[in-house]
Design a protein around this motif. Structure first.
Motif, short mmCIF file in Angstrom:
data_model
loop_
_atom_site.label_atom_id
_atom_site.label_comp_id
_atom_site.label_asym_id
_atom_site.label_seq_id
_atom_site.Cartn_x
_atom_site.Cartn_y
_atom_site.Cartn_z
N LEU A 197 0.99 -1.06 -0.68
CA LEU A 197 0.10 0.05 0.10
C LEU A 197 1.28 1.29 -0.28
N ARG A 198 0.41 2.18 -0.49
CA ARG A 198 1.07 3.98 -0.25
C ARG A 198 -0.31 4.37 0.35
N LEU A 199 0.76 5.31 1.13
CA LEU A 199 -0.03 6.19 2.26
C LEU A 199 0.23 7.70 1.83
N SER A 200 -1.30 8.27 1.53
CA SER A 200 0.00 9.63 1.74
C SER A 200 -1.15 10.61 2.32
N CYS A 201 -0.48 11.43 2.70
CA CYS A 201 -0.19 12.83 4.20
C CYS A 201 -0.67 14.29 3.16
N ALA A 202 -1.67 14.96 3.32
CA ALA A 202 -1.63 15.84 2.81
C ALA A 202 -2.01 17.18 2.98
N ALA A 203 -0.81 18.16 3.95
CA ALA A 203 -0.61 18.98 4.70
C ALA A 203 -1.31 20.27 4.19
N SER A 204 -1.49 21.21 5.15
CA SER A 204 -2.06 22.53 4.16
C SER A 204 -1.67 23.61 4.76
N GLY A 205 -1.41 24.81 4.15
CA GLY A 205 -0.11 26.14 5.39
C GLY A 205 1.43 26.74 4.22
N ALA A 206 1.49 26.89 4.43
CA ALA A 206 2.80 27.31 3.61
C ALA A 206 3.81 26.91 4.25
N THR A 207 4.34 26.05 5.13
CA THR A 207 5.19 26.21 6.44
C THR A 207 5.37 24.65 6.13
N PHE A 208 4.94 23.32 5.95
CA PHE A 208 5.52 22.31 5.73
C PHE A 208 6.84 22.10 5.16
N ARG A 209 7.33 22.53 4.31
CA ARG A 209 8.67 22.00 4.29
C ARG A 209 9.83 22.38 5.23
N ILE A 210 9.46 23.12 6.28
CA ILE A 210 10.16 23.36 7.66
C ILE A 210 10.32 22.46 8.27
N TYR A 211 9.83 22.14 7.90
CA TYR A 211 9.20 20.72 8.95
C TYR A 211 9.83 19.46 8.68
N ALA A 212 10.85 18.50 9.47
CA ALA A 212 10.54 17.28 9.60
C ALA A 212 8.99 16.92 10.04
N MET A 213 8.77 15.16 9.41
CA MET A 213 7.68 14.93 9.47
C MET A 213 7.77 12.95 10.10
N SER A 214 7.08 12.47 10.73
CA SER A 214 6.75 11.54 10.43
C SER A 214 5.41 10.70 10.86
N TRP A 215 5.71 9.40 10.29
CA TRP A 215 4.56 8.34 9.81
C TRP A 215 4.55 7.34 11.25
N VAL A 216 3.13 7.81 12.24
CA VAL A 216 3.21 7.36 13.28
C VAL A 216 1.76 5.78 13.19
N ARG A 217 1.33 4.84 14.04
CA ARG A 217 0.63 4.35 13.91
C ARG A 217 -0.18 3.44 15.45
N GLN A 218 -1.50 3.46 15.52
CA GLN A 218 -1.99 2.80 16.73
C GLN A 218 -2.26 1.46 16.08
N ALA A 219 -1.95 0.43 16.77
CA ALA A 219 -2.65 -0.59 16.24
C ALA A 219 -4.23 -1.02 17.42
N LEU A 274 -0.13 4.92 20.48
CA LEU A 274 0.63 5.27 19.14
C LEU A 274 2.08 4.44 19.04
N GLU A 275 2.83 4.40 18.44
CA GLU A 275 3.99 3.90 17.76
C GLU A 275 4.93 4.11 16.16
N TRP A 276 5.82 5.09 16.87
CA TRP A 276 6.23 6.08 15.41
C TRP A 276 7.23 4.65 14.89
N ILE A 277 7.28 5.24 13.41
CA ILE A 277 8.11 4.26 13.16
C ILE A 277 8.89 4.53 11.74
N SER A 278 8.22 5.65 11.59
CA SER A 278 9.72 6.57 10.36
C SER A 278 9.50 8.37 10.83
N ASP A 279 10.60 8.33 10.17
CA ASP A 279 10.71 10.12 9.57
C ASP A 279 11.63 10.03 9.23
#
Length: 120
Positions: free
Chosen positions: A18-40, A45-50
């Motif tokens: 599967l390929r997950l996508s995340c759409a971010a609003s606003g003009a500051t997306f490029r400033i921040y590191a981002m993560s994927w987390v999940r909850q079984a 909540l479990e961090w899985i990637s950044d």
């Protein structure tokens, strides 16, 4: 950074992708590191990637290393998670979150999540 909206989840058989996508609003997306987390189910909540703000560096939890790939497109304000060789234990609600592994909880910013179910 404003709203985060995840998509791309679904039901997949073990070994599938599967390929997950995340759409971010606003003009500051490029400033921040981002993560994927999940909850079984029944778990926290479990961090899985950044990924760093520029996309030049990534990190993964041992549970997904070698199977998942995080990426981002700052021009489109999008974060992605390519998930291959999926296992039943990957079943969870997946969230994109602002911040790196060490910072995402502090920001407290993530979307509504997308459900991934791995089952035959």
């Amino acid at each position: 950074q404003g709203q985060l909206v995840e998509s791309g989840g679904g039901l997949v058989q073990p070994g599938g992708s599967l390929r997950l996508s995340c759409a971010a609003s606003g003009a500051t997306f490029r400033i921040y590191a981002m993560s994927w987390v999940r909850q079984a189910p029944g778990k926290g909540l479990e961090w899985i990637s950044d990924i760093t703000n520029g996309g030049g560096s990534t990190a993964y939890a041992d549970s997904v290393k070698g199977r998942f790939t995080i990426s981002r497109d700052n021009a489109k304000n999008r974060l992605y998670l390519q998930m291959n060789s999926l296992k039943p234990e990957d079943t969870a609600v997946y969230y994109c979150a602002k911040g790196s592994r060490d910072g995402w909880r502090g920001y407290g910013t993530w979307g509504q999540g997308t459900q991934v179910t791995v089952s035959s």
